[in-house]
Design a protein around this motif. Structure first.
Motif, short mmCIF file in Angstrom:
data_model
loop_
_atom_site.label_atom_id
_atom_site.label_comp_id
_atom_site.label_asym_id
_atom_site.label_seq_id
_atom_site.Cartn_x
_atom_site.Cartn_y
_atom_site.Cartn_z
N ILE A 1 9.74 -0.94 4.42
CA ILE A 1 10.70 -2.09 4.12
C ILE A 1 10.10 -2.89 3.26
N HIS A 2 8.67 -3.28 3.48
CA HIS A 2 8.14 -4.32 2.65
C HIS A 2 8.04 -4.00 1.03
N ALA A 3 7.74 -2.24 0.85
CA ALA A 3 7.81 -1.81 -0.52
C ALA A 3 9.08 -1.92 -1.25
N VAL A 4 10.07 -1.89 -0.51
CA VAL A 4 11.53 -2.01 -1.23
C VAL A 4 11.75 -3.48 -1.49
N GLU A 5 11.41 -4.10 -0.41
CA GLU A 5 11.51 -5.66 -0.66
C GLU A 5 11.01 -6.07 -1.77
N ARG A 6 9.75 -5.67 -2.02
CA ARG A 6 8.96 -6.13 -3.08
C ARG A 6 9.56 -5.66 -4.38
N SER B 1 7.12 6.91 1.21
CA SER B 1 6.32 6.77 -0.13
C SER B 1 5.19 5.77 -0.12
N VAL B 2 4.21 6.31 -0.81
CA VAL B 2 2.99 5.51 -0.67
C VAL B 2 2.82 4.74 -1.86
N GLN B 3 2.20 3.33 -1.78
CA GLN B 3 2.16 2.49 -2.91
C GLN B 3 0.63 2.94 -3.37
N PRO B 4 1.07 2.68 -4.93
CA PRO B 4 -0.51 2.90 -5.60
C PRO B 4 -1.76 1.91 -5.21
N MET B 5 -2.88 2.27 -5.29
CA MET B 5 -3.66 1.06 -4.95
C MET B 5 -4.74 1.05 -6.12
N LEU B 6 -5.30 -0.16 -6.38
CA LEU B 6 -6.09 -0.32 -7.54
C LEU B 6 -7.38 0.48 -7.27
N ASP B 7 -8.12 1.15 -8.32
CA ASP B 7 -9.23 1.53 -8.07
C ASP B 7 -10.38 0.81 -7.62
N ILE B 8 -11.23 1.22 -6.68
CA ILE B 8 -12.18 0.52 -6.16
C ILE B 8 -13.11 -0.45 -6.86
N LEU B 9 -13.43 0.25 -7.97
CA LEU B 9 -14.39 -0.56 -8.81
C LEU B 9 -13.74 -1.89 -9.19
N ARG B 10 -12.48 -1.88 -9.45
CA ARG B 10 -11.83 -3.20 -9.99
C ARG B 10 -11.47 -4.03 -8.79
N ARG B 11 -11.34 -3.43 -7.78
CA ARG B 11 -11.15 -4.00 -6.52
C ARG B 11 -12.79 -4.83 -6.08
N GLN B 12 -13.71 -4.61 -6.53
CA GLN B 12 -14.75 -5.13 -6.16
C GLN B 12 -15.14 -6.25 -7.32
N SER B 13 -14.59 -6.00 -8.45
CA SER B 13 -15.21 -7.16 -9.23
C SER B 13 -14.03 -7.77 -9.89
N ASP C 1 8.06 2.50 -8.13
CA ASP C 1 8.87 2.54 -9.10
C ASP C 1 10.24 2.72 -8.59
N GLU C 2 11.28 2.64 -9.61
CA GLU C 2 12.26 2.96 -9.30
C GLU C 2 12.73 3.96 -8.31
#
Ligand SMILES: Cc1cc2nc3c(=O)[nH]c(=O)nc-3n(C[C@H](O)[C@H](O)[C@H](O)COP(=O)(O)OP(=O)(O)OC[C@H]3O[C@@H](n4cnc5c(N)ncnc54)[C@H](O)[C@@H]3O)c2cc1C
Ligand SMILES: Cc1ncc(C[n+]2csc(CCOP(=O)(O)OP(=O)(O)O)c2C)c(N)n1
Ligand code: SF4
Ligand SMILES: [Mg+2]
Lengths: 328, 541
Positions: free
Chosen positions: B98-103, B449-461, B471-472
């Motif tokens: 639900i949160h993903a559709v709301e977003r 449906s799975v939401q994409p996650m930022l890659d781990i390196l960028r998540r740490q820096s 997406d639609e």
């Protein structure tokens, strides 16, 4: 990122209608203009599967035939509850003659059409399992073997319901009927033998044979539509629960039919010229108990104690169907 | 007409036979309360907006959504979605995301610049709101919709409350927050920044306000007594996170210890990591299972390399070393000291032990009841002082953005009634559409449906957003996973399965009607309704 193709519809894909689909892709039953070939006011019991199956089938046939069809009906519940003189529930040209001769009457209508050069009017014969597998079997076999241009539809409620639930050759093993009471060492109907009419029809090599269920409307309509597009002898065998004869709750009619399909006891198949060409896969397989327990005609298999031997035998029938027709 | 042999009567129709007289029970259509709606602290009609999203009508879906919650893009990111825990689909495969559709709807609205309508008429009443956090903003929006003039006094230099000064931007990008706040301002809400209210009654009098809504949140960091040397660097979580939004970026050092087990502790540790700390260690006195933080947040922190010391307390703080003690749980699940000590090296210690409410603006207000440091309100969100309403973190309840938004809405409706000398009477709630009332056979299997996650390196820096949006195509798919619990979605099942043609289809959007002249009361429609929107009722004679 994972992507999923957007199907037309997720919510309720198996429902009768679908507001998200184009009108032309929806079922006949969803249409506000469906024929309602078997109209309100008929005297079938509450929750009658046969009344439902007949409307499903004939409405679909009417759409496929552009409303040009004639139906011959064998004696049985379907005929009796729909046409107490002088009323009729039928909103299609319809004729009744006898218990055992629906196939012959239909063959005659088809012959008359041919002789008179009347093209485009399709002929349907319909009857119960008694009228089809027992008394009408000779006429039906002849209609098949001569490849008469008729679609024969059998509404199988697994006994002679109209006269008070006597067994027929379509009554399943161990079922209690008025003539196979639940008494003695082996209560209920004989087990181990039987008469599988769809397979017998296939043995005639006719162009089209299918089984269908009131629990799967989309499949049923597709098969009727398919059959209406083929000429020659065609046969569709529809499983229609009878709350009165089976001792099931009227509200459970479709559920009971669904359990028959999902357990493997009633396989949904299609055959052309004697060969199986397609089957509907079981979606959520259930043990046969789930089907049997809903019906009082099988109560003696569970009380006073479980009849493990015959339950295992019925389960083996389901397992064999699943393996034989590739239902999983 | 000449009749055939042996026939004397005209052909009649079976319509003459009114089979409705056989009935002992009758089916009736009803709307039941979907469990998601029931669980939503903001009172969203989730099933209602998903219904429009299913047909790709995102505008209508958004409009239905913002009837109750003006900030879907924020909610879709930060709400802990109790709706999804309650979702009936969870008993089939996985809950609807639900949160993903709301977003998606919230982001779509921002992208397309959808605005809120101006109120139809002005009431002439003036309402003061204290605090521009989610609760104050929600109240402002709902009061404005009802035609009241609204002024928000906000102590801080920016709007958003803890949505800005607490929740880090890698979870809630500030342009999203800004866009949704601005849309509320555009309705004609006045916001005064750097305008701390010192005495509520004085401010009300000075501004000529008819009522006030207090939503000051909880911003005073709780402290714990830890013996410390003069050179120890001890900070508190709210100041650290607040510092991220202002000029003074917190100096935490290479190794940071965070003390606490809530979401705030995790946010601070993850922030420290992004600021360049080589080690960020969370010290918590109980076990992972007992942490108040949500499991998915602990999981994300672990992925980013945050270290955890469970069953540990801090005994003493030095300049670069901290003494910690191991704990063990007693039979009641409470942590007890073991006497086993250990030293850990760190440059700073951040306390994330929760917050208290600063109630100084309420000094000497007659009638107020304050218990456990929070202000008591009645069922209408009114404090003991007439005309003074309160909500969000400063009243007794769960402290989340969604609860705060829900309080704001409820308070607004009650304030509106109070201003008219009336009492707000909410519509009675429908009975719950529990899973047993559904017939799930009719729904196709469809994984979430799975939401994409930022890659781990960028998540740490970096402070880039960790979780991406759908997406639609995926959002549409996800919306269509909704089972429409308890509410007719016009699937035509009842119309199809009736053996007696006793269901009348009224056409798109019009639903159905029973034809009781012929309905025999078999109940197949009830059994086969996928979403539980029909019930059998005994016939009365
Ligand atoms: C680090 C952190 C992370 C969080 N993450 C989440 C999350 O992911 N999801 C979630 O649902 N919840 C989360 N929360 C909780 C959530 O942020 C709060 O419950 C929510 O913001 C409370 O809203 P509020 O409107 O009551 O108060 P606040 O958001 O605290 O807003 C109160 C506002 O009032 C102002 N104010 C205070 N006193 C005065 C005064 N005297 N005069 C004028 N203005 C004043 C303050 O400056 C502030 O802007 C988090 C909290 C923290 C601390
Ligand atoms: C020659 C003949 N024998 C017996 C009957 C009595 N009879 C009428 S309907 C029927 C049973 C019908 O059973 P079935 O064909 O299975 O249809 P159902 O009623 O079960 O739908 C019987 C025995 C008859 N009409 N004609
Ligand atoms: S007896 Fe069975 S088949 Fe006949 S009308 Fe009743 S339910 Fe239908
Ligand atoms: Mg029969």
């Amino acid at each position: 990122m994972t992507t999923q193709p957007v199907k037309f519809y997720q919510t309720g894909t198996f429902t009768v209608g679908n507001r998200l689909l184009d009108e032309s892709q929806r079922s006949v039953q969803a249409n506000m203009e469906r024929t309602n070939s078997l109209n309100s006011g008929h005297r079938a019991c509450q929750g009658c599967g046969e009344a439902l199956g007949a409307r499903y089938a004939i409405d679909a046939a009417m759409r496929a035939a552009g409303n040009q069809l004639v139906a011959a009906n064998a004696t049985g519940c379907l005929e009796v509850f729909s046409t107490p003189y002088p009323e009729t529930s039928w909103q299609v040209p319809w004729i009744h003659s006898l218990f055992g001769n629906a196939a012959a009457v239909a063959s005659g209508i088809a012959a008359a059409n041919r002789v008179k050069g009347r093209k485009g009017v399709q002929v349907i014969a319909q009857g119960g399992d008694g009228g089809t597998t027992d008394i009408g079997f000779g006429c039906l076999s002849g209609m098949f073997e001569r490849n008469d241009d008729v679609l024969y539809i059998c509404y199988d409620n697994e006994a002679y319901m109209n006269t008070g639930v006597q067994r027929s050759s379509a009554t399943p093993p161990a079922a209690r009927t008025a003539t196979t009471p639940a008494v003695g060492k082996r209560p209920g109907n004989v087990a181990g033998t039987g008469k599988n009419l769809p397979l017998i029809a296939m043995a005639h090599g006719i162009p089209y044979v299918a089984t269908a269920s009131v629990a799967n409307l989309h499949d049923l309509e597709a098969k009727v539509t398919r059959a209406m597009g083929i000429s020659g002898a065609r046969y569709i065998h529809i499983h229609v629960p009878c709350p009165l004869g089976w001792g099931s709750a009227p509200a459970d009619t479709i559920k009971v039919a669904r359990m028959a399909v999902e357990s493997g006891l009633f396989p949904l198949i299609e055959a052309e010229h004697g060969e199986v060409v397609d089957r509907a896969k079981i979606r959520h397989r259930v043990p046969v108990d789930e089907y049997l327990k809903l019906q009082r005609r099988f109560a003696h298999l569970f009380r006073p104690e479980r009849d493990t031997e015959r339950l295992a035998m019925i389960q083996a029938v389901a397992d064999r169907n699943i393996a034989r027709f590739g239902l999983m | 007409m000449r009749k055939p042999f042996a026939i004397t009567l005209d052909v009649g129709s079976s319509l003459a036979n009114r089979t409705g007289t056989w009935r002992t029970e009758r089916p009736v259509y009803l709307d039941r309360l979907p469990p998601c709606n029931h669980a939503c602290p903001a009172g969203e009609n989730i099933q209602g907006w998903l219904y429009h999203a299913e047909s790709g009508d995102y505008r209508r879906a958004w409009e239905e959504l913002v009837q109750n919650n003006p900030m879907p893009a924020v909610m879709g990111r930060v709400c802990y979605h109790p709706c999804e825990s309650a979702c009936n689909r969870g008993q089939l495969d996985q809950p609807v995301s639900i949160h993903a559709v709301e977003r998606f709807l919230g982001d779509e609205a921002i992208r397309r610049g959808w605005a809120f309508p101006q109120p139809a008429s002005e009431s002439g009443k003036r309402v003061l709101i204290v605090g521009a956090g989610p609760s104050g903003l929600s109240a402002a929006y709902h009061l404005r919709r009802l035609g009241h003039a609204v002024t928000i006094h906000e102590a801080g230099p920016m709007t958003g409350g803890m949505m800005r000064f607490g929740i880090p931007k890698y979870r809630l990008p500030r342009d999203v927050l800004h866009a949704e706040v601005q849309r509320i301002v555009d309705m004609g809400v006045t916001i005064k920044l750097n305008a701390k209210v010192d005495n509520i009654l004085d401010t009300m009098r000075a501004g000529g306000f008819d009522a006030a809504f207090l939503a000051v949140g909880a911003h005073l960091a709780k402290r714990a007594y830890i013996p410390a040397g003069s050179a120890s660097r001890i900070l508190d979580a709210v100041s650290v996170l607040r510092g991220m939004e202002t000029a003074e970026r917190p100096q935490l050092g290479r190794r940071v210890v965070v003390y606490g087990g809530g979401n705030t502790a995790l946010d601070v540790a993850r922030t420290a990591k992004r600021l360049g700390a080589e080690e960020a260690i969370i010290v918590y006195r109980r076990t992972r299972e007992k942490m108040p933080a949500h499991d998915f947040e602990v999981q994300e922190a672990l992925e980013e390399g945050i270290l955890f010391k469970w069953l540990t307390t801090i005994k003493q703080a030095g300049e670069t070393t901290f003494t910690v003690e191991k704990m063990e749980l007693d039979e009641t699940g409470f942590p007890q000291p073991t006497g086993e000590l250990e030293t850990i090296e760190a440059d700073s210690l951040v306390l994330a032990l929760g917050q208290d409410v600063d109630l100084s603006l309420l000094d000497r207000v007659p009638g107020l009841v304050i218990e456990d440091g929070v202000v008591k309100v009645d069922a209408n969100m009114m404090t003991g002082h007439a005309g003074l309403f309160a909500g969000g973190d400063m009243v007794p309840s769960e402290r989340t953005v969604t609860v705060a938004v829900g309080h704001g809405k409820k308070a607004a409706r009650n304030i509106d009634a109070w201003l008219r000398g009336a009492r707000y009477a909410p519509a009675p709630k429908h009975e719950l559409a529990s899973f047993e009332l559904l017939n799930p056979w009719y729904y196709t299997d469809a994984p979430k449906s799975v939401q994409p996650m930022l890659d781990i390196l960028r998540r740490q820096s970096t402070f880039e957003e960790v979780t991406g949006g759908l997406d639609e195509g995926n959002a549409l798919f996800e919306a269509r996973r909704c089972l429409s619990c308890g509410n007719c979605f016009e699937c035509d099942n009842c119309y199809g399965v009736c053996p007696d043609n006793a269901v009348i289809k009224l056409g798109p959007g019009q639903r159905f009607e029973f034809n009781y002249e012929y309905c025999k009361g078999c109940g197949i429609c009830v059994s086969e309704c996928p979403c539980g929107a029909i019930r059998m009722e005994p016939e009365t004679i």
